[in-house]
Motif scaffolding. Structure first.
Motif, short mmCIF file in Angstrom:
data_model
loop_
_atom_site.label_atom_id
_atom_site.label_comp_id
_atom_site.label_asym_id
_atom_site.label_seq_id
_atom_site.Cartn_x
_atom_site.Cartn_y
_atom_site.Cartn_z
N PRO A 82 46.98 25.77 38.90
CA PRO A 82 47.31 26.76 38.16
C PRO A 82 48.57 26.55 37.52
O PRO A 82 49.37 25.79 37.77
CB PRO A 82 47.88 27.82 39.28
N MET B 272 45.18 35.87 40.64
CA MET B 272 43.89 35.66 40.58
C MET B 272 42.98 36.95 40.86
O MET B 272 43.10 37.31 41.74
CB MET B 272 43.13 34.41 41.40
N TYR C 61 44.46 34.39 36.62
CA TYR C 61 42.94 33.79 36.35
C TYR C 61 42.18 34.71 36.80
O TYR C 61 42.30 35.58 37.60
CB TYR C 61 43.30 32.30 37.42
N GLU D 199 39.34 30.79 35.50
CA GLU D 199 39.55 30.67 34.04
C GLU D 199 41.03 31.26 33.70
O GLU D 199 41.17 32.57 33.87
CB GLU D 199 38.66 31.04 33.02
N ARG D 200 42.10 30.73 33.10
CA ARG D 200 43.27 31.66 32.46
C ARG D 200 43.03 32.82 31.72
O ARG D 200 42.00 32.90 30.72
CB ARG D 200 43.88 30.66 31.73
#
Length: 387
Positions: free
Chosen positions: A143, A153, A267, A272-273
């Motif tokens: 991260p 997340m 995320y 995924e960001r």
């Protein structure tokens, strides 16, 4: 001692040695003079009596100890839901399955995280564990650090987790009318979930928690340095022991700097960001698919993916910087990532050589050891099939 505001639940099933190890790690922890109650909750199984004996012998000086042994088999989902329900009795509950080991300073983290996020309606839970791998695709995960000691997340946790009363009650209300076939009922957009999560059985409590987070757009708080680790021993969901999920434990009672929701790096369920502003496409909605396992892109304009997709290619970038999304901030022409125009369907481009991803993930392993690891992976796969 005043009444406890926190309860720790140690969850056991058929692994007495593992329970002993978990309890010993709890005993070593620093509770900063607080009263903390302990519940050892043991599902019915062939070795239940052994676990009960270990729990009964275990000394606990930080609060009340309760040993709960079920006379009938509950199953993991029902068992965990009942353990989480201690959040209704306490301000917060920490749930630890028996294959977990905690850091000596885990309680310091829990105490501060609960205080900071207890009134934030966008937080669905607090993780003690920190993933170093995207478990859905078995690739390295790192991260982005932005000055805070935690990130968010949209991924639930079962390897060391905490819920406040408010966090748990939201999930309990949501799941109350969800049948076991919920994921196959047509009420769920399956494209919003990684395949590994969809493959989990209908008795997985965490599968339902994942759906809850996605539907309600909630997040778990994750530490940058783990306060729990997973021993991944043979058990109900592991046919063989592995060392893949061992992570470094943080030690020391630091003062944590937690981000407010708007300031946090986030995320999604695919690791995924979320909402990353990509300079070259700042005026367009960019979707990241850097692991190459997303399925739905209808709400985007530009897609950055490691996989061949049926859209016009705008550019190809190197997979070079870490974390991987930084390659979108400082793009260099090369191979590793495709940049697609999602509004222009086209023939799929030739896929990149898989070695690009492998070389990116592997940092410093001698060739001989890579060969040995390949043989070990093949052996592990064969053993899993046999079981």
């Amino acid at each position: 001692m005043s009444r406890a505001n926190t309860c720790i639940v140690a969850v056991g099933y058929n692994r007495p040695d593992a329970m002993g190890r978990l309890l010993n790690s709890l005993q070593r922890a620093d509770y900063q003079g607080d009263r903390v109650d302990l519940v050892v909750s043991i599902d019915k199984g062939e070795r239940q009596a052994e676990i009960v004996e270990i729990a009964e012998r275990f000394g606990w000086e930080h609060g009340e100890k309760t040993v709960r042994a079920f006379p009938q088999r509950q199953g993991l989902k029902s068992h965990i839901l009942q353990c989480g329900d201690y959040a209704f009795e306490y301000g917060a509950v920490v749930v630890l399955e028996d294959d977990i080991t905690v850091s000596e300073s885990f309680y310091n983290y829990v105490r501060q995280a609960v205080s900071f996020y207890s009134n934030d309606p966008r937080i669905g839970g607090i993780s003690l564990y920190k993933h170093c791998m995207n478990v859905g695709v078995q690739h390295f995960f790192e991260p982005q650090y932005n000055g805070y000691d935690a990130f968010l997340m949209q991924y639930a946790q079962s390897w060391g987790e905490c819920w406040t009363t408010k966090m748990w009650s939201g999930f309990r209300e949501w799941i109350a009318d969800k049948s076991e076939d919920y994921f196959d009922s047509g009420r769920v957009d399956r494209d919003l979930f990684p395949d590994n999560i969809l493959s989990w059985g209908k008795h997985s409590w965490m599968k339902f928690f994942m759906a809850y987070l996605v539907e309600k757009d909630l997040y778990f708080v994750y530490p940058h340095h783990a306060l729990s680790t997973n021993n991944a021993e043979v058990g109900q969901h592991n046919s063989i022991a592995v060392n893949d999920y061992q992570v470094a434990l943080s030690l020391g009672n630091i003062t944590y700097r937690f981000p407010a929701f708007a300031e946090a790096v986030k995320y999604d369920i695919f690791f995924e960001r979320v909402d990353l502003s990509v300079p070259r496409y700042a005026d367009r909605r960019v979707i990241l698919d850097l692991y190459g396992n997303k399925k739905k892109f209808s709400d985007g304009d530009v897609l950055v993916s490691s996989t061949a997709r049926p859209y016009a290619v705008l550019a190809t970038w190197k997979l070079k910087y870490r974390p991987q999304e930084v390659n979108c901030l400082y793009p260099e022409e090369g191979t590793g990532l495709f940049v697609y125009d999602l509004h222009t369907p086209a023939r799929r481009p030739d896929a990149f050589n898989r070695n690009i991803r492998t070389k990116y993930d592997i940092r410093a392993i001698p060739g001989k050891e890579i060969l040995q690891m390949g043989l070990y992976a093949l052996k592990t796969k064969i053993l899993k099939k046999r079981r």
